[in-house]
Design a protein around this motif. Sequence first.
Motif, PDB file in Angstrom:
ATOM      1  N   PHE B  82       0.852  -1.135  -0.042  1.00 25.53           N
ATOM      2  CA  PHE B  82      -0.093   0.043   0.029  1.00 25.53           C
ATOM      3  C   PHE B  82       1.013   1.413  -0.036  1.00 25.53           C
ATOM      4  O   PHE B  82       0.830   2.250  -0.823  1.00 25.53           O
ATOM      5  CB  PHE B  82      -1.114  -0.022   1.332  1.00 25.53           C
ATOM      6  CG  PHE B  82      -1.636   1.141   1.422  1.00 25.53           C
ATOM      7  CD1 PHE B  82      -2.398   1.818   0.944  1.00 25.53           C
ATOM      8  CD2 PHE B  82      -1.169   2.021   2.802  1.00 25.53           C
ATOM      9  CE1 PHE B  82      -2.925   2.941   1.045  1.00 25.53           C
ATOM     10  CE2 PHE B  82      -1.611   3.157   3.217  1.00 25.53           C
ATOM     11  CZ  PHE B  82      -2.545   3.648   2.397  1.00 25.53           C
ATOM     12  N   LEU B  83       1.843   1.378   0.807  1.00 23.13           N
ATOM     13  CA  LEU B  83       2.806   2.304   0.819  1.00 23.13           C
ATOM     14  C   LEU B  83       3.721   2.441  -0.427  1.00 23.13           C
ATOM     15  O   LEU B  83       3.883   3.815  -0.904  1.00 23.13           O
ATOM     16  CB  LEU B  83       3.821   2.260   2.245  1.00 23.13           C
ATOM     17  CG  LEU B  83       3.064   2.487   3.475  1.00 23.13           C
ATOM     18  CD1 LEU B  83       4.004   2.342   4.363  1.00 23.13           C
ATOM     19  CD2 LEU B  83       2.542   3.818   3.673  1.00 23.13           C
ATOM     20  N   GLY B  84       4.185   1.315  -0.884  1.00 22.83           N
ATOM     21  CA  GLY B  84       4.767   1.605  -2.058  1.00 22.83           C
ATOM     22  C   GLY B  84       4.019   1.910  -3.401  1.00 22.83           C
ATOM     23  O   GLY B  84       4.495   2.889  -3.986  1.00 22.83           O
ATOM     24  N   ASP B  85       2.589   1.767  -3.237  1.00 25.60           N
ATOM     25  CA  ASP B  85       1.836   2.302  -4.307  1.00 25.60           C
ATOM     26  C   ASP B  85       1.909   3.852  -4.209  1.00 25.60           C
ATOM     27  O   ASP B  85       1.927   4.563  -5.430  1.00 25.60           O
ATOM     28  CB  ASP B  85       0.426   1.899  -4.268  1.00 25.60           C
ATOM     29  CG  ASP B  85       0.279   0.272  -4.834  1.00 25.60           C
ATOM     30  OD1 ASP B  85       1.157  -0.001  -5.418  1.00 25.60           O
ATOM     31  OD2 ASP B  85      -0.588  -0.347  -4.405  1.00 25.60           O
ATOM     32  N   ILE B  86       1.856   4.449  -3.118  1.00 26.23           N
ATOM     33  CA  ILE B  86       1.729   5.940  -2.905  1.00 26.23           C
ATOM     34  C   ILE B  86       2.895   6.383  -3.208  1.00 26.23           C
ATOM     35  O   ILE B  86       3.225   7.465  -3.808  1.00 26.23           O
ATOM     36  CB  ILE B  86       1.371   6.028  -1.356  1.00 26.23           C
ATOM     37  CG1 ILE B  86      -0.156   5.653  -1.111  1.00 26.23           C
ATOM     38  CG2 ILE B  86       1.336   7.812  -1.090  1.00 26.23           C
ATOM     39  CD1 ILE B  86      -0.875   5.792   0.065  1.00 26.23           C
TER      40      ILE B  86
END
Lengths: 256, 254
Positions: B82-86
């Motif tokens: 999730f953080l990677g996507d952002i």
Amino acid sequence: MLSLLRGSLSILGFLALWEIAARSGLVPTDYFPAPLLVGETLVAEIGRGEIVSAFVATFLRALIGATAASLLAIAMALLAARYAIVRRAFDPIAEFLRPLPPAALVPLAIFFLGLGWKLYGFILVFACFWPVYLNAAQALAATPRVQVETARSFGYGDWAILAHVRLPAALPTIFIGVRMAASIGLIAAIAAEMIAGRDGLGFYLMDAGLSLRVPETFAGLVAAMVAGLLINALVMVLRALTIGWHVQLTRMEAGA
Amino acid sequence: MRRLNVPAIVLGLLLLGAWELAARAGQNSFFPPFSTVLAALWANGGVIAAQIVDTLRRAAIGLAIAVAVMVPFGALIGRVRFLGDIFEPLVNMLRPIPPPAVAPIALLFAGTGDAGKIAMIVYTCAFPILIGAIDGVRANHPMLTNVGRSLRLSRLEIMAFIDLPAAMPIIMTGIRLAVAAALLVSVIAEMLLTTNGIGVYLLRSQENFRIADGLAGVVAIAVVGFLVNDLFLRLDRRLLAWHYATTGGAEGQG
């Protein structure tokens, strides 16, 4: 495709947050102009033309410098691969000169070379040479023995093996160096322009920054970013054209 | 232990000899012979050393901040999708900005003191370290995590005792790239935001037409840069001896 969509969403979200933060006065807009204002300034500056000529000057310097340095470095690495004594003599000197910041050479180089293309040629070739040479020399030395011996049993001479076996085998690694050289070229061009201070994006940025024209400074930063993206994209296109076979092969191995 | 590299010594001496002869033949005050530069290095050794200490101090602080922030941050981005996507698109967007281009903005925010220069160094070092950390934790073999689970290690323990060491080789490559970049940007930053340091020394030498003194500074930077890179290469070999023992001593080039 999906990742591209997610990527642009994330960037848009970031810009929106920044815009809101700037409008609500959370961050000092004097120093941190809102993205819309930066965009407007960029468009206006492109209309005035100064930023365009600065961009072109910097980009061409980086491109020509990185290209010349890459060709020189590959030629030197081929020599080093063919004659062990060249590599043995040259590598320690390479290790010694490589960490030298190109910017450190600018002030004194101005005396010898003036402020024109000779200065940028020297600084850029010096900056971009090492990553290509080191990657190329290392990769040319690491050709699998079987491939070399096979070519030899087909009657290839040393030079033919170098040209037809070792160089193609080394190209993927050489491109890692070329990619580094392209971004280093842009860094060196901008740094040299900032220090020599006459034209180019480096001068544009320093000039705008020191006269506190903050939106213009950020517009220059966007231009520098576009230059970075563009030069990297050029290397990737060149890579696909020359070693597309390797890219496809690794994708097949990874994907299957 | 190490064999004397005769060809390199011969080539080095030949180059220095050519420099000396060309300069003596030219009689151009802008092109001093090597011996004059050596004499200048000897005469200005104290000044140059003091300036280089300033340069290295800022490079070290910037590097340390970048490592302390970016290794955990990268591990988090790499591990939590999730953080990677952002954050990954943002990282990819900011990465192509050439570090010197942020100088005017560092100047606006942090002034010409240490803070502005260190900010530039942190910015430069952040990307190779961050990308090393992201790639490093992603390259981990899932089996390692499973082993940790069967040993009943907690999530945090797995991260600290398995993920981080396993990612170390790639992270160290990022850090070594950052070390070279830190030194480079430290000098650039001094030249642009002049106060002190070896970059300023070079500018002053130029302004006062003291070419030999300036070249002595360049030689000093080359020596220090070489030593710092060598130090980190040794550190890398020592810390990751276990890794090179299994892979056969891979030689990474930055």
